[in-house]
Design an enzyme around this catalytic site. Structure first.
Site, PDB file in Angstrom:
ATOM      1  N   HIS A  71     -12.570  54.304  31.419  1.00  0.00           N
ATOM      2  CA  HIS A  71     -11.816  53.061  31.297  1.00  0.00           C
ATOM      3  C   HIS A  71     -12.534  52.070  30.375  1.00  0.00           C
ATOM      4  CE1 HIS A  71      -8.715  53.234  34.735  1.00  0.00           C
ATOM      5  NE2 HIS A  71      -9.152  54.468  34.512  1.00  0.00           N
ATOM      6  N   GLY A  77     -13.762  50.726  22.738  1.00  0.00           N
ATOM      7  CA  GLY A  77     -15.044  51.406  22.661  1.00  0.00           C
ATOM      8  C   GLY A  77     -15.990  51.086  23.800  1.00  0.00           C
ATOM      9  N   ASP A  79     -18.415  49.198  25.072  1.00  0.00           N
ATOM     10  CA  ASP A  79     -19.003  47.913  24.706  1.00  0.00           C
ATOM     11  C   ASP A  79     -19.273  46.987  25.887  1.00  0.00           C
ATOM     12  OD1 ASP A  79     -16.445  47.259  25.467  1.00  0.00           O
ATOM     13  OD2 ASP A  79     -15.856  46.333  23.568  1.00  0.00           O
ATOM     14  N   PRO A 162      -3.917  55.977  29.729  1.00  0.00           N
ATOM     15  CA  PRO A 162      -2.893  57.013  29.926  1.00  0.00           C
ATOM     16  C   PRO A 162      -2.276  56.974  31.318  1.00  0.00           C
ATOM     17  CG  PRO A 162      -5.088  57.969  29.956  1.00  0.00           C
ATOM     18  CD  PRO A 162      -5.254  56.556  29.508  1.00  0.00           C
TER      19      PRO A 162
END
Length: 329
Positions: A71, A77, A79, A162
């Site tokens: 997640h 990205g 981060d 998704p």
């Protein structure tokens, strides 16, 4: 599991394969990035020790961390954006409301801040902790490159994850955005070997309302398995919505292994997206290959987790090194 500098021969072989696999990642990420940068402390050993202690009393932490890493890395990205508290942050987006493991990341960060303030990023801690949990749960020990920095941005509106009802084609299309091939997509969904969901995720879509038809059960689900769910786990009453449903057999639900794929062969996949990998001929052969070769799954899973960990990372002077993972400096 040892740190990268003290890995066993089999683990080093995996690391070498992963190195070639991850060559496209940021050149500023490196193995042993924190060596000599945290006074007398071995950063990776500190992370490993805290994860090991948590795993000993709460083995499902491996599932929490795998989900947290996905997640995290799937949205802008790897981060640290998912860790930020506050209104309108990634953490507040509906798909993230059930994510767990934040407290472990915070505990690791607090310990490292005592040893070397402002040195280790929250995003690196996420990746290292997940790596260690996977090994403790029976997966391969694998090396990861570190040197990530934390982004000063976290927006719920950026969260696009998704859906559990995705077809195989939709899943492949989604993961292609992260640089994954169809093969890697099927491998990465193998993280469901230690996952769990709730009855609310399958009651309407698979057990009692398939195709929008009241009372219809998904024909791709093994009838005996469907019967067990309907009778014992997820009866068609509102009070069952929160009941836990393991995505793998319960005896294997805390092990990183290839049993998930064997269940797909038997039409026992829980989520539609899982079973659809076997229903679709374009991905069925991948499921068969991974189901029939435990060692192959372990090696490929390590490679894919490393690739996921290097999606859109910040390095060098980009971003920041947070003092507390849940808020910007």
């Amino acid at each position: 599991m040892a740190s990268a500098a003290r890995m066993s021969a089999p683990a080093l072989m995996v690391a070498l394969a992963v190195l070639a696999f991850a060559a496209g990642g940021s050149a500023q990420l490196q193995y042993g990035f924190y060596k000599g940068k945290c006074n007398a402390s071995d950063v990776e050993a500190v992370v490993q020790g805290i994860v090991k202690a948590r795993f000993a009393r709460e083995a499902p932490i491996v599932a929490y961390l795998l989900r947290l890493q996905f997640h995290e890395c799937a949205v802008n990205g790897c981060d640290g954006g998912l860790l930020i508290d506050g209104p309108g942050t990634e953490k507040t987006a509906p798909p993230n409301l059930s994510v767990k493991g934040y407290d472990l990341i915070a505990a690791i960060k607090a310990e490292l801040e005592k040893r070397c303030p402002g040195v280790v990023s929250c995003s690196d801690i996420e990746i290292l902790a997940t790596r260690d949990a996977v090994a403790l749960a029976g997966g391969l020990a694998y090396a990861v490159r570190t040197g990530r920095r934390d982004r000063r941005q976290s927006r719920a509106s950026d969260v696009n994850l998704p859906a559990p009802e995705y077809t195989a084609a939709q899943a492949v299309g989604y993961y292609a955005r992260l640089g994954m091939t169809p093969y890697e997509t099927v491998v990465l969904l193998g993280a469901h070997t230690v996952g769990a969901t709730h009855c609310s995720a399958i009651k309407n879509s698979r057990l009692y309302g398939y195709g929008g038809r009241p009372g219809a059960t998904d024909p791709s689900m093994d009838p005996a398995t469907a019967s067990v769910y309907k009778k014992w786990v997820c009866p068609n009453v509102t009070s069952s919505d929160g009941n836990t449903v393991f995505l793998d057999d319960q005896w294997s639900a805390l092990k990183v292994d290839n049993n998930y794929y064997k269940n797909l062969q038997l039409r026992r996949g829980v989520l539609s997206v899982d079973q659809n990998l076997y229903s679709d001929g374009s991905t069925r052969w991948i499921v068969d290959q991974l189901a029939n070769n435990a060692g192959l799954f372990q090696a490929q899973f390590a490679k894919v987790l490393v690739k996921l960990s290097e999606v859109k990372v910040l390095t060098g002077t980009q971003g920041e090194i947070r003092k507390v993972c849940s808020k910007f400096n």
